[in-house]
Write an enzyme that holds these catalytic residues in place. Structure first.
Site, PDB file in Angstrom:
ATOM      1  N   ASN A   8       0.979  -1.293   0.024  1.00  0.00           N
ATOM      2  CA  ASN A   8      -0.047   0.096   0.161  1.00  0.00           C
ATOM      3  C   ASN A   8       0.506   0.973   0.199  1.00  0.00           C
ATOM      4  O   ASN A   8       1.565   1.163   1.028  1.00  0.00           O
ATOM      5  CB  ASN A   8      -0.789   0.224   1.356  1.00  0.00           C
ATOM      6  CG  ASN A   8      -1.967   0.754   1.438  1.00  0.00           C
ATOM      7  OD1 ASN A   8      -1.434   2.118   1.442  1.00  0.00           O
ATOM      8  ND2 ASN A   8      -3.094   0.500   1.768  1.00  0.00           N
ATOM      9  N   ARG A  19       5.100  18.680   0.403  1.00  0.00           N
ATOM     10  CA  ARG A  19       5.567  19.485   0.055  1.00  0.00           C
ATOM     11  C   ARG A  19       4.861  20.467  -1.415  1.00  0.00           C
ATOM     12  O   ARG A  19       5.709  21.178  -2.105  1.00  0.00           O
ATOM     13  CB  ARG A  19       6.876  19.395  -0.239  1.00  0.00           C
ATOM     14  CG  ARG A  19       8.255  20.492  -0.415  1.00  0.00           C
ATOM     15  CD  ARG A  19       8.020  21.630   0.365  1.00  0.00           C
ATOM     16  NE  ARG A  19       9.134  20.723   1.899  1.00  0.00           N
ATOM     17  CZ  ARG A  19       9.997  21.061   2.218  1.00  0.00           C
ATOM     18  NH1 ARG A  19      10.567  21.327   1.185  1.00  0.00           N
ATOM     19  NH2 ARG A  19      10.290  20.762   3.399  1.00  0.00           N
ATOM     20  N   HIS A  44      -5.743   3.305  -1.653  1.00  0.00           N
ATOM     21  CA  HIS A  44      -6.580   4.081  -0.733  1.00  0.00           C
ATOM     22  C   HIS A  44      -6.987   5.569  -1.300  1.00  0.00           C
ATOM     23  O   HIS A  44      -6.802   6.303   0.374  1.00  0.00           O
ATOM     24  CB  HIS A  44      -6.799   3.019   0.469  1.00  0.00           C
ATOM     25  CG  HIS A  44      -8.040   3.529   2.140  1.00  0.00           C
ATOM     26  ND1 HIS A  44      -8.487   2.316   2.226  1.00  0.00           N
ATOM     27  CD2 HIS A  44      -9.311   4.223   1.081  1.00  0.00           C
ATOM     28  CE1 HIS A  44      -9.743   3.160   2.677  1.00  0.00           C
ATOM     29  NE2 HIS A  44     -10.176   4.069   1.154  1.00  0.00           N
ATOM     30  N   ARG A  46      -8.406   8.381  -0.220  1.00  0.00           N
ATOM     31  CA  ARG A  46      -9.578   8.796   0.545  1.00  0.00           C
ATOM     32  C   ARG A  46     -10.716  10.088  -0.120  1.00  0.00           C
ATOM     33  O   ARG A  46     -10.009  10.972  -0.754  1.00  0.00           O
ATOM     34  CB  ARG A  46      -9.158   8.758   1.543  1.00  0.00           C
ATOM     35  CG  ARG A  46      -8.760   7.492   2.002  1.00  0.00           C
ATOM     36  CD  ARG A  46      -8.297   7.631   4.005  1.00  0.00           C
ATOM     37  NE  ARG A  46      -8.224   6.073   4.686  1.00  0.00           N
ATOM     38  CZ  ARG A  46      -8.860   5.677   5.261  1.00  0.00           C
ATOM     39  NH1 ARG A  46     -10.638   5.715   4.921  1.00  0.00           N
ATOM     40  NH2 ARG A  46      -8.342   4.471   5.110  1.00  0.00           N
ATOM     41  N   GLU A  71      -9.115   0.619  -2.935  1.00  0.00           N
ATOM     42  CA  GLU A  71      -9.513   0.728  -1.681  1.00  0.00           C
ATOM     43  C   GLU A  71     -10.431   1.658  -1.476  1.00  0.00           C
ATOM     44  O   GLU A  71     -10.142   2.999  -1.597  1.00  0.00           O
ATOM     45  CB  GLU A  71      -9.331   0.287  -0.182  1.00  0.00           C
ATOM     46  CG  GLU A  71      -7.662  -1.126  -0.801  1.00  0.00           C
ATOM     47  CD  GLU A  71      -6.962  -1.500   0.805  1.00  0.00           C
ATOM     48  OE1 GLU A  71      -6.911  -0.163   1.146  1.00  0.00           O
ATOM     49  OE2 GLU A  71      -6.654  -2.464   0.742  1.00  0.00           O
ATOM     50  N   THR A 102      -7.812   6.002  10.186  1.00  0.00           N
ATOM     51  CA  THR A 102      -7.518   5.336   9.397  1.00  0.00           C
ATOM     52  C   THR A 102      -8.453   3.726   9.588  1.00  0.00           C
ATOM     53  O   THR A 102      -9.787   4.540   9.826  1.00  0.00           O
ATOM     54  CB  THR A 102      -6.334   4.614   9.894  1.00  0.00           C
ATOM     55  OG1 THR A 102      -5.938   3.552   9.025  1.00  0.00           O
ATOM     56  CG2 THR A 102      -6.452   4.423  10.880  1.00  0.00           C
ATOM     57  N   HIS A 192      -4.355  -4.330   7.773  1.00  0.00           N
ATOM     58  CA  HIS A 192      -4.242  -2.912   8.252  1.00  0.00           C
ATOM     59  C   HIS A 192      -3.564  -3.582   9.549  1.00  0.00           C
ATOM     60  O   HIS A 192      -3.616  -4.360  10.796  1.00  0.00           O
ATOM     61  CB  HIS A 192      -5.346  -2.970   9.012  1.00  0.00           C
ATOM     62  CG  HIS A 192      -5.475  -1.595   9.306  1.00  0.00           C
ATOM     63  ND1 HIS A 192      -5.815  -0.414   8.822  1.00  0.00           N
ATOM     64  CD2 HIS A 192      -5.749  -0.884  10.865  1.00  0.00           C
ATOM     65  CE1 HIS A 192      -5.296   0.205   9.178  1.00  0.00           C
ATOM     66  NE2 HIS A 192      -5.343   0.610  10.770  1.00  0.00           N
ATOM     67  N   GLY A 215       0.729  -1.600   4.407  1.00  0.00           N
ATOM     68  CA  GLY A 215       1.328  -0.087   3.792  1.00  0.00           C
ATOM     69  C   GLY A 215       2.470   0.655   5.115  1.00  0.00           C
ATOM     70  O   GLY A 215       3.507   1.170   4.818  1.00  0.00           O
ATOM     71  N   HIS A 216       1.653   0.985   5.887  1.00  0.00           N
ATOM     72  CA  HIS A 216       2.288   2.257   7.150  1.00  0.00           C
ATOM     73  C   HIS A 216       3.728   1.566   7.776  1.00  0.00           C
ATOM     74  O   HIS A 216       4.623   2.544   7.836  1.00  0.00           O
ATOM     75  CB  HIS A 216       0.996   2.246   8.274  1.00  0.00           C
ATOM     76  CG  HIS A 216       1.911   3.777   8.707  1.00  0.00           C
ATOM     77  ND1 HIS A 216       1.041   4.823   8.674  1.00  0.00           N
ATOM     78  CD2 HIS A 216       2.436   3.594   9.589  1.00  0.00           C
ATOM     79  CE1 HIS A 216       0.808   5.435   9.726  1.00  0.00           C
ATOM     80  NE2 HIS A 216       2.295   4.484  10.601  1.00  0.00           N
TER      81      HIS A 216
HETATM   82  C1  LIG Z   1      -8.446  -0.385   4.297  1.00  0.00           C
HETATM   83  C2  LIG Z   1      -6.966  -0.630   5.326  1.00  0.00           C
HETATM   84  O1  LIG Z   1      -7.214  -0.701   6.319  1.00  0.00           O
HETATM   85  C3  LIG Z   1      -5.690   0.059   4.965  1.00  0.00           C
HETATM   86  O2  LIG Z   1      -5.799  -0.635   3.326  1.00  0.00           O
HETATM   87  C4  LIG Z   1      -6.629   1.464   4.853  1.00  0.00           C
HETATM   88  O3  LIG Z   1      -5.793   1.776   3.442  1.00  0.00           O
HETATM   89  C5  LIG Z   1      -5.480   2.549   5.343  1.00  0.00           C
HETATM   90  O4  LIG Z   1      -5.589   3.863   4.855  1.00  0.00           O
HETATM   91  P1  LIG Z   1      -4.485   5.062   5.256  1.00  0.00           P
HETATM   92  O5  LIG Z   1      -3.213   4.990   4.944  1.00  0.00           O
HETATM   93  O6  LIG Z   1      -5.274   6.549   5.090  1.00  0.00           O
HETATM   94  O7  LIG Z   1      -4.773   4.492   7.647  1.00  0.00           O
HETATM   95  N1  LIG Z   2      -5.886  -3.425   3.096  1.00  0.00           N
HETATM   96  C1  LIG Z   2      -4.389  -2.801   4.332  1.00  0.00           C
HETATM   97  C2  LIG Z   2      -3.526  -1.994   3.844  1.00  0.00           C
HETATM   98  O1  LIG Z   2      -3.888  -2.287   2.430  1.00  0.00           O
HETATM   99  C3  LIG Z   2      -2.775  -1.387   4.839  1.00  0.00           C
HETATM  100  O2  LIG Z   2      -2.775  -1.270   5.784  1.00  0.00           O
HETATM  101  P1  LIG Z   2      -2.000   0.091   6.644  1.00  0.00           P
HETATM  102  O3  LIG Z   2      -0.587  -1.697   6.493  1.00  0.00           O
HETATM  103  O4  LIG Z   2      -1.052   0.519   6.030  1.00  0.00           O
HETATM  104  O5  LIG Z   2      -2.132  -0.566   8.305  1.00  0.00           O
END
Ligand SMILES: CC(=O)[C@@H](O)[C@H](O)COP(=O)(O)O
Ligand SMILES: NCC(=O)COP(=O)(O)O
Length: 239
Positions: A8, A19, A44, A46, A71, A102, A192, A215-216
């Site tokens: 992600n 920036r 995702h 938004r 997403e 989130t 997530h 992702g995060h």
């Molecule tokens: C659905 C999910 O849990 C994540 O894919 C979501 O994309 C997190 O979104 P943020 O990166 O905006 O926190």
């Molecule tokens: N669907 C989960 C995703 O795409 C990423 O979630 P996260 O690893 O950013 O919490």
């Protein structure tokens, strides 16, 4: 077969937007992430475009050669239009409201069955694989199958939160939900708050896991270990 890793890239877009320019270049990063071994790219977008912009999706679609997973909440007509115009490999329906920091819950596939049964065919009829975001509750998994989705994505925030103190307890509901998904014939995604500490155990305990989207934590780890190394570290956790 090891579960696939869809990276992600929301948080790369967060940095870019901070920036106002195009550094880091999101499209270049996505292509590099694929080259480093990711099996897919997840975005995702938004409604407030706090990170991924709708315009990013059109640019990514032109060049991504692994699976693109988009997403979002289909109650937003703009989201439905975006997905149908880009026809990704997969759309993951997430019931987020506009003001959420989130994602923090899955669909109530029992109470919202009528709506889900109406919106899922919109994407399936366009040839797009549909996954819906679901909490690890057996009854909700059973009802998800009735809604006609191809896959579910188990919302793994609760697992991640409790993994540190008691991994066996943390995984219990997910094992039950995964078994129900297999019983009813649903393919299985998860995501997530999965990270380098909790991913391997999750994948080992859920043998029918098809795909994780992360992702995060992955992008945060890349600040220390580098993007190429981090993608490969996460891939190795999946076996
Ligand atoms: C659905 C999910 O849990 C994540 O894919 C979501 O994309 C997190 O979104 P943020 O990166 O905006 O926190
Ligand atoms: N669907 C989960 C995703 O795409 C990423 O979630 P996260 O690893 O950013 O919490």
């Amino acid at each position: 077969m090891p579960a696939k890793l869809s990276v992600n890239i929301n948080k790369i877009a967060t940095l870019r937007n901070s920036r106002g320019g195009n550094n880091p270049d999101l499209v270049k990063a996505a292509l590099d992430i694929e080259r480093f071994g990711a099996d897919g790219i997840t975005v995702h977008p938004r409604p407030d475009e706090r990170h991924i912009r709708y315009s990013d999706v059109y640019e990514l679609k032109k060049v991504i050669h692994t699976e693109l997973n988009i997403e979002g909440n289909p109650v937003e007509d703009s989201f439905v239009k975006l997905v149908l115009e880009n026809k990704p490999a997969q759309v993951t329906l997430v019931p987020d409201s506009r003001d959420q920091l989130t994602s923090n819950h899955g669909w109530d596939t029992i109470k919202e069955a009528t709506y889900l049964k109406s919106i899922i065919p919109v994407f399936k009829n366009a040839g797009i694989r549909v996954s819906i975001f679901v909490d690890p509750v057996v009854e909700l998994v059973t009802a998800a199958k009735e809604c006609g989705t191809d896959r579910i994505e188990l919302y793994t925030e609760s697992y991640a939160k409790h993994f540190i103190n008691d991994r066996e307890a943390a995984i219990k509901n997910y094992v039950a939900a995964a078994k129900e998904a297999e019983r009813v014939g649903l393919r299985l995604n998860a995501g997530h708050d999965l990270d380098m500490n909790n991913l391997q155990y999750f994948a080992q305990q859920i043998p029918n896991l098809d795909e994780v989207s992360i992702g995060h934590a992955l992008i945060s780890d890349a600040l220390y270990f580098g993007l190429q190394n981090t993608v490969q570290l996460y891939k190795r956790q999946l076996g």
